[in-house]
Design an enzyme around this catalytic site. Structure first.
Site, PDB file in Angstrom:
ATOM      1  CE  LYS A  34      -2.067   7.190  11.428  1.00  0.00           C
ATOM      2  NZ  LYS A  34      -2.713   8.202  10.639  1.00  0.00           N
ATOM      3  CB  CYS A  35      -0.567  -0.651   7.048  1.00  0.00           C
ATOM      4  SG  CYS A  35       0.112  -2.145   6.306  1.00  0.00           S
ATOM      5  N   GLY A  36       1.829   0.286   5.133  1.00  0.00           N
ATOM      6  CA  GLY A  36       2.231   0.460   3.742  1.00  0.00           C
ATOM      7  C   GLY A  36       1.171  -0.018   2.762  1.00  0.00           C
ATOM      8  CB  THR A  38      -3.034   2.428   4.581  1.00  0.00           C
ATOM      9  OG1 THR A  38      -2.605   1.835   5.809  1.00  0.00           O
ATOM     10  CG2 THR A  38      -4.261   3.286   4.845  1.00  0.00           C
TER      11      THR A  38
END
Length: 186
Positions: A34-36, A38
């Site tokens: 759920k990371c920028g 990803t």
């Protein structure tokens, strides 16, 4: 000492030694779903496919230490990575990668290659630096892992060759991978 001396747990909880990758060029990455950053999973998979036959292997280690960006359970992480990014490289059990609870592998990796800063030209760099300065100032000093998708290039003998921060796109690492694979082929 080398990375081959460490044991890790697979997503299913089995213990395995990294010595099983002896002779391979590795890219060890701490990941989050759920990371920028990803979307880098797709590019990591492309590198895996492109260089696997030459002795290259990506190893993913999920961590939830950065802004709760890995809320999934181990099996869910593997499924997410496969379904959404086509990942078939190993995704290991979720671990901590910094501070007192850090897995010894990541403590070792960070000790071998210092933090040299983020590529501030990356489109997400300003946001990342803002988050770090506003909420996680204790992450900034020293050589510890700063965020998700920190990458370490390892030679076939298990030596840490280079560190790449979150803002380094996997495709930008390709020349270094090729160079290391060529050196090992000689």
């Amino acid at each position: 000492m080398s990375v081959h001396e460490f044991s890790v747990k697979t997503a299913s909880g089995l213990t395995t030694r990294l010595s099983r990758y002896e002779g391979k060029v590795l890219l060890i990455v701490n990941t989050a779903t759920k990371c920028g950053f990803t979307p880098q999973l797709g590019d990591l998979q492309r590198l895996q496919e492109r260089y696997k036959e030459q002795g290259f292997q990506v190893l993913g280690f999920p961590s939830n230490q950065f802004d709760d960006q890995e809320p999934l359970k181990d099996g869910e992480i593997t499924e997410f990575c496969a379904l959404n990014h086509g990942v078939n490289f190993p995704i290991f059990k979720k671990i901590d990668v910094r501070d007192e609870s850090a897995h010894p592998l990541f403590t070792y990796l960070a000790s071998q290659k210092p933090f040299e800063g983020f590529d501030e030209r990356h489109p997400v760099a300003k946001l990342l630096l803002s988050i770090l300065h506003d909420r996680y100032t204790h992450y900034l000093p020293g050589d510890s892992i700063k965020w998700n998708f920190t990458k370490f290039l390892i030679d076939g003998d298990g030596n840490v060759i280079k560190r790449y921060e979150s803002t380094a796109e996997p495709i930008d690492i390709e020349a270094d991978i090729e160079k290391l694979l060529e050196a090992q082929a000689v």
